[in-house]
Design a protein around this motif. Structure first.
Motif, PDB file in Angstrom:
ATOM      1  N   GLY A 216     -67.883  33.473 -59.944  1.00  0.00           N
ATOM      2  CA  GLY A 216     -66.678  32.658 -59.859  1.00  0.00           C
ATOM      3  C   GLY A 216     -65.471  33.451 -59.397  1.00  0.00           C
ATOM      4  O   GLY A 216     -64.462  32.867 -58.970  1.00  0.00           O
ATOM      5  N   ARG A 217     -65.560  34.791 -59.456  1.00  0.00           N
ATOM      6  CA  ARG A 217     -64.432  35.629 -59.034  1.00  0.00           C
ATOM      7  C   ARG A 217     -64.506  36.022 -57.561  1.00  0.00           C
ATOM      8  O   ARG A 217     -63.560  36.597 -57.027  1.00  0.00           O
ATOM      9  CB  ARG A 217     -64.404  36.911 -59.885  1.00  0.00           C
ATOM     10  CG  ARG A 217     -64.275  36.678 -61.373  1.00  0.00           C
ATOM     11  CD  ARG A 217     -63.031  35.894 -61.727  1.00  0.00           C
ATOM     12  NE  ARG A 217     -61.800  36.594 -61.400  1.00  0.00           N
ATOM     13  CZ  ARG A 217     -60.596  36.051 -61.439  1.00  0.00           C
ATOM     14  NH1 ARG A 217     -60.455  34.768 -61.776  1.00  0.00           N
ATOM     15  NH2 ARG A 217     -59.523  36.756 -61.143  1.00  0.00           N
ATOM     16  N   TYR A 218     -65.605  35.728 -56.877  1.00  0.00           N
ATOM     17  CA  TYR A 218     -65.780  36.163 -55.495  1.00  0.00           C
ATOM     18  C   TYR A 218     -64.668  35.712 -54.557  1.00  0.00           C
ATOM     19  O   TYR A 218     -64.248  36.486 -53.692  1.00  0.00           O
ATOM     20  CB  TYR A 218     -67.136  35.694 -54.965  1.00  0.00           C
ATOM     21  CG  TYR A 218     -68.307  36.518 -55.440  1.00  0.00           C
ATOM     22  CD1 TYR A 218     -68.152  37.500 -56.425  1.00  0.00           C
ATOM     23  CD2 TYR A 218     -69.576  36.333 -54.916  1.00  0.00           C
ATOM     24  CE1 TYR A 218     -69.224  38.241 -56.885  1.00  0.00           C
ATOM     25  CE2 TYR A 218     -70.670  37.084 -55.367  1.00  0.00           C
ATOM     26  CZ  TYR A 218     -70.480  38.028 -56.344  1.00  0.00           C
ATOM     27  OH  TYR A 218     -71.548  38.779 -56.786  1.00  0.00           O
ATOM     28  N   PRO A 219     -64.159  34.462 -54.689  1.00  0.00           N
ATOM     29  CA  PRO A 219     -63.092  34.055 -53.760  1.00  0.00           C
ATOM     30  C   PRO A 219     -61.842  34.916 -53.863  1.00  0.00           C
ATOM     31  O   PRO A 219     -61.018  34.917 -52.936  1.00  0.00           O
ATOM     32  CB  PRO A 219     -62.797  32.604 -54.188  1.00  0.00           C
ATOM     33  CG  PRO A 219     -64.050  32.139 -54.835  1.00  0.00           C
ATOM     34  CD  PRO A 219     -64.590  33.335 -55.541  1.00  0.00           C
ATOM     35  N   ARG A 220     -61.697  35.643 -54.965  1.00  0.00           N
ATOM     36  CA  ARG A 220     -60.488  36.449 -55.154  1.00  0.00           C
ATOM     37  C   ARG A 220     -60.688  37.900 -54.740  1.00  0.00           C
ATOM     38  O   ARG A 220     -59.779  38.707 -54.872  1.00  0.00           O
ATOM     39  CB  ARG A 220     -60.025  36.370 -56.613  1.00  0.00           C
ATOM     40  CG  ARG A 220     -59.728  34.921 -57.019  1.00  0.00           C
ATOM     41  CD  ARG A 220     -58.954  34.815 -58.303  1.00  0.00           C
ATOM     42  NE  ARG A 220     -58.639  33.417 -58.566  1.00  0.00           N
ATOM     43  CZ  ARG A 220     -57.620  32.759 -58.019  1.00  0.00           C
ATOM     44  NH1 ARG A 220     -56.810  33.364 -57.186  1.00  0.00           N
ATOM     45  NH2 ARG A 220     -57.407  31.485 -58.307  1.00  0.00           N
ATOM     46  N   GLN A 221     -61.883  38.227 -54.249  1.00  0.00           N
ATOM     47  CA  GLN A 221     -62.136  39.567 -53.743  1.00  0.00           C
ATOM     48  C   GLN A 221     -61.826  39.611 -52.251  1.00  0.00           C
ATOM     49  O   GLN A 221     -61.732  38.583 -51.584  1.00  0.00           O
ATOM     50  CB  GLN A 221     -63.589  39.968 -53.988  1.00  0.00           C
ATOM     51  CG  GLN A 221     -64.040  39.822 -55.438  1.00  0.00           C
ATOM     52  CD  GLN A 221     -63.138  40.546 -56.415  1.00  0.00           C
ATOM     53  OE1 GLN A 221     -62.850  41.737 -56.237  1.00  0.00           O
ATOM     54  NE2 GLN A 221     -62.663  39.850 -57.435  1.00  0.00           N
ATOM     55  N   GLY A 222     -61.671  40.795 -51.715  1.00  0.00           N
ATOM     56  CA  GLY A 222     -61.368  40.933 -50.293  1.00  0.00           C
ATOM     57  C   GLY A 222     -61.474  42.388 -49.877  1.00  0.00           C
ATOM     58  O   GLY A 222     -61.907  43.252 -50.641  1.00  0.00           O
ATOM     59  N   TRP A 223     -61.071  42.647 -48.646  1.00  0.00           N
ATOM     60  CA  TRP A 223     -61.135  44.015 -48.135  1.00  0.00           C
ATOM     61  C   TRP A 223     -60.172  44.930 -48.887  1.00  0.00           C
ATOM     62  O   TRP A 223     -60.439  46.130 -49.061  1.00  0.00           O
ATOM     63  CB  TRP A 223     -60.786  44.040 -46.651  1.00  0.00           C
ATOM     64  CG  TRP A 223     -61.811  43.376 -45.791  1.00  0.00           C
ATOM     65  CD1 TRP A 223     -61.714  42.167 -45.181  1.00  0.00           C
ATOM     66  CD2 TRP A 223     -63.110  43.891 -45.468  1.00  0.00           C
ATOM     67  NE1 TRP A 223     -62.879  41.882 -44.498  1.00  0.00           N
ATOM     68  CE2 TRP A 223     -63.747  42.933 -44.647  1.00  0.00           C
ATOM     69  CE3 TRP A 223     -63.783  45.068 -45.796  1.00  0.00           C
ATOM     70  CZ2 TRP A 223     -65.026  43.106 -44.150  1.00  0.00           C
ATOM     71  CZ3 TRP A 223     -65.072  45.243 -45.294  1.00  0.00           C
ATOM     72  CH2 TRP A 223     -65.686  44.278 -44.488  1.00  0.00           C
ATOM     73  N   ILE A 224     -59.054  44.369 -49.340  1.00  0.00           N
ATOM     74  CA  ILE A 224     -58.050  45.190 -50.022  1.00  0.00           C
ATOM     75  C   ILE A 224     -58.208  45.090 -51.532  1.00  0.00           C
ATOM     76  O   ILE A 224     -58.308  46.096 -52.229  1.00  0.00           O
ATOM     77  CB  ILE A 224     -56.625  44.747 -49.607  1.00  0.00           C
ATOM     78  CG1 ILE A 224     -56.440  44.992 -48.110  1.00  0.00           C
ATOM     79  CG2 ILE A 224     -55.586  45.499 -50.420  1.00  0.00           C
ATOM     80  CD1 ILE A 224     -55.091  44.556 -47.592  1.00  0.00           C
ATOM     81  N   ARG A 225     -58.254  43.861 -52.044  1.00  0.00           N
ATOM     82  CA  ARG A 225     -58.315  43.670 -53.492  1.00  0.00           C
ATOM     83  C   ARG A 225     -59.743  43.800 -53.994  1.00  0.00           C
ATOM     84  O   ARG A 225     -60.620  43.057 -53.600  1.00  0.00           O
ATOM     85  CB  ARG A 225     -57.753  42.295 -53.877  1.00  0.00           C
ATOM     86  CG  ARG A 225     -57.678  42.122 -55.394  1.00  0.00           C
ATOM     87  CD  ARG A 225     -57.286  40.704 -55.765  1.00  0.00           C
ATOM     88  NE  ARG A 225     -57.262  40.559 -57.228  1.00  0.00           N
ATOM     89  CZ  ARG A 225     -58.344  40.367 -57.967  1.00  0.00           C
ATOM     90  NH1 ARG A 225     -59.531  40.314 -57.402  1.00  0.00           N
ATOM     91  NH2 ARG A 225     -58.250  40.247 -59.281  1.00  0.00           N
TER      92      ARG A 225
END
Length: 315
Positions: free
Chosen positions: A122-131
């Motif tokens: 459920g946390r995947y959408p809040r991950q990214g290249w920076i965060r």
């Protein structure tokens, strides 16, 4: 680098938490279907922000189709779904996923995945290249698992769980996403009565604590009246009535939508409308009639015995 964050999205918001802004969801002249068959016809609706909206209706009336369209899982053939006034079809997927979460009716999990791993997705959408992963992510997962009472089974594979346990894990994953809008398609399926009320009470808690906008599909009209601030009654892909439960759940609307004769009385606990089906064999008159037949039969048997008359089976 473009972050796809709208102006104001970060105002007063802890990083990773998208609930600082009340996002708006609506549909305008929406038409949606499957394989050339149109299910929803020219439907327009505005989901009340910060409220619990419950969609009700008979099977195959378009409830789940509407929810999928609102979540961008189905592309409209006409009209549009608007998220914060913009077409949801033209909004980047990750941006949609940080504002709007969906628990579908029959979700599937990868084979062998554990409870903690599934909730963590459920946390995947809040991950990214920076965060990258933070303590805030761990806290969100722990809070979601605690709220749904699945923390003690965190290490167990999903495949080993009962239907009720599995459903609570999926709800935990949706909660871990921490979206301002949460859509749930029949979230009480497979749950016993106790856990049904625990889930619905949990959704009320989330709504009151965070002003989270919640939209869910329910079959139980009495639960819909108790827990919904706003009801949408659907029939044949269109909205028949919407508004406060007392305005929507009337004897006439239930007869029209479900083809069922009912009486509406005040719920003795909540004071909300309570639906009592009339049916064909469970009315008070039916019980009185049965009682009269039983009394007459006993009187006849007593009279026969007094007159020394034998029944055929006694000969």
């Amino acid at each position: 680098m473009e972050t796809n964050v709208e102006p104001g999205d970060q105002a007063g918001v802890e990083p990773g938490n998208g609930r600082g802004v009340e996002h708006r969801l609506s549909a305008e002249k929406l038409a949606v279907g499957y394989d050339q068959r149109e299910i929803i016809h020219d439907l327009s609706v505005r989901i009340p922000t910060g409220k619990i909206t419950v969609v009700v209706g008979a099977n195959a009336c378009g409830k789940s189709t509407l929810l999928k369209a609102l979540a961008r899982l189905l592309k409209p053939s006409r009209g549009a779904v608007l998220l914060d006034g913009k077409s949801i079809q033209q909004t980047p997927t990750r941006q949609v996923a940080t504002k709007l979460g969906l628990l579908p009716q029959s979700p599937t999990a990868p084979e062998g995945i554990t409870v903690a791993d599934l909730v963590g997705r459920g946390r995947y959408p809040r991950q990214g290249w920076i965060r990258q992963w933070t303590r805030g992510d761990d806290a969100a997962i722990a809070d979601a698992m605690t709220s749904t009472d699945v923390l003690e089974i965190a290490d167990r594979p999903i495949d080993e769980l009962s239907g009720g346990q599995r459903q609570r894990v999926w709800i935990a994953m949706a909660l871990a996403q921490e979206t301002d809008i949460l859509l749930l398609d029949e979230p009480t399926t497979f749950l016993d009565l106790t856990h049904q009320f625990e889930v619905l009470d949990l959704l009320v808690d989330l709504n009151k604590r965070d002003d989270r906008t919640i939209v869910l599909v329910l079959h139980d009209l009495n639960q819909a009246c108790r827990f919904g601030d706003h009801l949408i009654a659907m029939k044949d892909g269109a909205i028949v009535a919407e508004g406060n439960p007392s305005e929507v759940i009337t004897e006439e609307v239930v007869q029209d939508v479900f083809g069922l004769a009912v009486k509406i009385i005040p719920d003795p606990v909540a004071g909300t409308p309570m639906v009592v089906p009339i049916g064909r064999h469970t009315t008070r008159a039916d019980q009185v009639s049965r009682s009269s037949v039983n009394t007459a039969a006993k009187a006849l048997a007593a009279s026969a015995a007094a007159n020394g008359i034998c029944r055929p089976t006694d000969r």
